[in-house]
Design an enzyme around this catalytic site. Structure first.
Site, short mmCIF file in Angstrom:
data_model
loop_
_atom_site.label_atom_id
_atom_site.label_comp_id
_atom_site.label_asym_id
_atom_site.label_seq_id
_atom_site.Cartn_x
_atom_site.Cartn_y
_atom_site.Cartn_z
N ASP A 72 -11.72 -15.15 -4.83
CA ASP A 72 -12.92 -14.61 -5.46
C ASP A 72 -12.97 -14.94 -6.95
O ASP A 72 -12.00 -15.49 -7.49
CB ASP A 72 -13.02 -13.09 -5.22
N HIS A 143 -11.21 -2.68 0.07
CA HIS A 143 -11.79 -4.02 -0.02
C HIS A 143 -10.71 -5.10 0.06
O HIS A 143 -9.56 -4.88 -0.32
CB HIS A 143 -12.69 -4.18 -1.24
N GLU A 148 -16.67 -5.41 -0.70
CA GLU A 148 -16.69 -3.95 -0.85
C GLU A 148 -17.09 -3.30 0.48
O GLU A 148 -17.64 -3.96 1.37
CB GLU A 148 -17.69 -3.56 -1.94
#
Ligand code: GLP
Length: 265
Positions: A72, A143, A148
């Protein structure tokens, strides 16, 4: 899924480092290059430090052919900001291991190309032949990556908005929760589930509830980490505090203690 309850965070780091090194050596012996999926956050740092220490002591494998893909990235930070996940992974792992920067990848948060950034990252992952081993941490809200609660279990790499809880959890890297970017790019749950082997690491009491929900709760988008139950090859490596809310802890300890030598992780 194999749950490995160890005593300390240092033991978690050593076992995780063993698993990563074994993959790098196995791929090199097969004339290939390992493709690693990497997590940021605090949890894997001890594992990364262990890999670097072994390499610097001359004991680790040669990493020069390894390719890495981050889970990410924050959106909205200046490209030279030290808290981008690309800068973090280069500083904390890939530069010290001698992995060339052009082999270190992450989702591209440049604003000009943002709408297509998720699809482009998916294409990069496919072109690399997929991730062999994906390192995962877990957020206190369950998460993985930055998926999320409420993230589709079929999601691919895309933009997400962080919860107030995650921004507050990550405030220590930025000085305050307000300074933590609100938007991120993250591999989706379905992206993560395509990796060959998932290695989820958790340490500390703050993770105990999320770990129990992920490992023993229902598979639900409300706990994105519970999607690991759908994957055929998962290792969950825990210290005693992170394992403390598991109802089947005795069984996991028994399995680990009686693990045959011939059976790897
Ligand atoms: C972060 C990262 C995740 C990480 C998680 C837990 O925000 N995006 O990849 O696993 O939250 O972080 P930590 O290990 O610091 O508790």
């Amino acid at each position: 899924m194999e749950v490995v309850p160890l005593a300390t965070a240092a033991e978690v780091a050593r076992l995780a480092a063993d698993i990563i090194e074994e993959l790098v050596r196995r791929r090199a012996a097969a004339d290939g290059a390992a493709v690693l999926g990497l997590a940021t956050g605090s949890t894997p740092l001890a594992t990364y430090a262990e890999l670097i220490a072994r390499r610097q002591a001359g004991a680790g494998p040669d990493y020069r052919g390894v390719r890495t893909f981050n889970l990410d990235e924050y959106v909205g930070l200046p490209p030279d900001h030290e808290q981008t996940y690309l800068a973090t992974i280069r500083r904390e792992l890939t530069d010290p291991l001698g992995i060339p920067p052009e082999q270190v990848h992450g989702p591209d948060p440049a604003l000009a190309g943002l709408p297509g950034a998720g699809e482009r990252y998916e294409a990069e992952l496919r072109a690399a032949g997929g991730i062999a081993l994906q390192v995962l941490g877990i957020g206190t809200d369950g998460h993985i990556g930055f998926n999320e609660p409420g993230s589709s279990l079929a999601s691919l790499t895309r933009i997400k908005t962080l919860t107030a809880r995650t921004r507050s959890d990550n405030a220590r890297f930025f000085g305050s929760a307000d300074a933590v970017p609100r938007h991120v790019l993250t591999q989706g749950i379905a992206t993560i589930l395509r990796a060959g082997h998932l290695l989820l690491l958790a340490t500390g009491e703050a993770k105990a509830g999320a770990v129990a929900a992920a490992v023993e709760g229902p598979v639900t988008a409300s706990c994105p980490a519970s999607a690991i139950q759908l994957h055929p090859h998962v290792s969950v490596i825990l210290d005693a505090a992170a394992a403390s809310a598991l109802t089947r802890l005795d069984y996991y300890q028994e399995v680990w203690a009686a693990k045959p030598d011939w059976q790897g992780l």
